[in-house]
Design a protein around this motif. Sequence first.
Motif, PDB file in Angstrom:
ATOM      1  N   PRO A  75      39.844  36.864  56.101  1.00  0.00           N
ATOM      2  CA  PRO A  75      39.885  37.223  54.681  1.00  0.00           C
ATOM      3  C   PRO A  75      38.544  37.802  54.253  1.00  0.00           C
ATOM      4  N   PHE A  76      38.572  38.631  53.228  1.00  0.00           N
ATOM      5  CA  PHE A  76      37.350  39.250  52.739  1.00  0.00           C
ATOM      6  C   PHE A  76      37.118  38.846  51.288  1.00  0.00           C
ATOM      7  N   ASP A  77      35.884  38.986  50.877  1.00  0.00           N
ATOM      8  CA  ASP A  77      35.492  38.683  49.503  1.00  0.00           C
ATOM      9  C   ASP A  77      35.906  39.857  48.611  1.00  0.00           C
ATOM     10  N   ILE A  78      36.583  39.580  47.519  1.00  0.00           N
ATOM     11  CA  ILE A  78      37.072  40.639  46.638  1.00  0.00           C
ATOM     12  C   ILE A  78      35.925  41.460  46.063  1.00  0.00           C
ATOM     13  N   HIS A  79      34.783  40.841  45.803  1.00  0.00           N
ATOM     14  CA  HIS A  79      33.633  41.574  45.268  1.00  0.00           C
ATOM     15  C   HIS A  79      33.082  42.543  46.312  1.00  0.00           C
ATOM     16  N   GLN A  80      33.085  42.124  47.566  1.00  0.00           N
ATOM     17  CA  GLN A  80      32.662  42.997  48.654  1.00  0.00           C
ATOM     18  C   GLN A  80      33.629  44.180  48.770  1.00  0.00           C
ATOM     19  N   PHE A  81      34.914  43.909  48.656  1.00  0.00           N
ATOM     20  CA  PHE A  81      35.928  44.954  48.725  1.00  0.00           C
ATOM     21  C   PHE A  81      35.756  45.961  47.582  1.00  0.00           C
ATOM     22  N   LEU A  82      35.590  45.477  46.369  1.00  0.00           N
ATOM     23  CA  LEU A  82      35.445  46.366  45.219  1.00  0.00           C
ATOM     24  C   LEU A  82      34.163  47.192  45.308  1.00  0.00           C
ATOM     25  N   ALA A  83      33.094  46.600  45.808  1.00  0.00           N
ATOM     26  CA  ALA A  83      31.851  47.345  46.004  1.00  0.00           C
ATOM     27  C   ALA A  83      32.049  48.457  47.024  1.00  0.00           C
ATOM     28  N   MET A  84      32.793  48.168  48.070  1.00  0.00           N
ATOM     29  CA  MET A  84      33.080  49.175  49.079  1.00  0.00           C
ATOM     30  C   MET A  84      33.893  50.316  48.479  1.00  0.00           C
TER      31      MET A  84
END
Length: 90
Positions: A75-84
């Motif tokens: 699983p990934f961190d949603i904040h990391q995903f949105l930053a990407m």
Amino acid sequence: MARNGRDGVQAAIDKRPDLILLDNRLPDTTGGEVLRELTSATATTSIPVVVFSSDSGGIIDELLANGASEALGKPFDIHQFLAMIDRYLP
């Protein structure tokens, strides 16, 4: 959006999106194989591809070496995903 790798490659060629989100595990192939097709097709070679993988080991390094712009482990961190996403679609 596509349900399998073959449809995903065709959709990318037809629609030429600004960013491709690719799961490494697909019903008909692997994300690595789709990535090879996307990076070798003239229509999609310049489109950034972000691969998601729950596989451990060196698979993420392999995907990056084969042309993925980024790879996120699940699983990934949603904040990391949105930053990407913001890096590619400002």
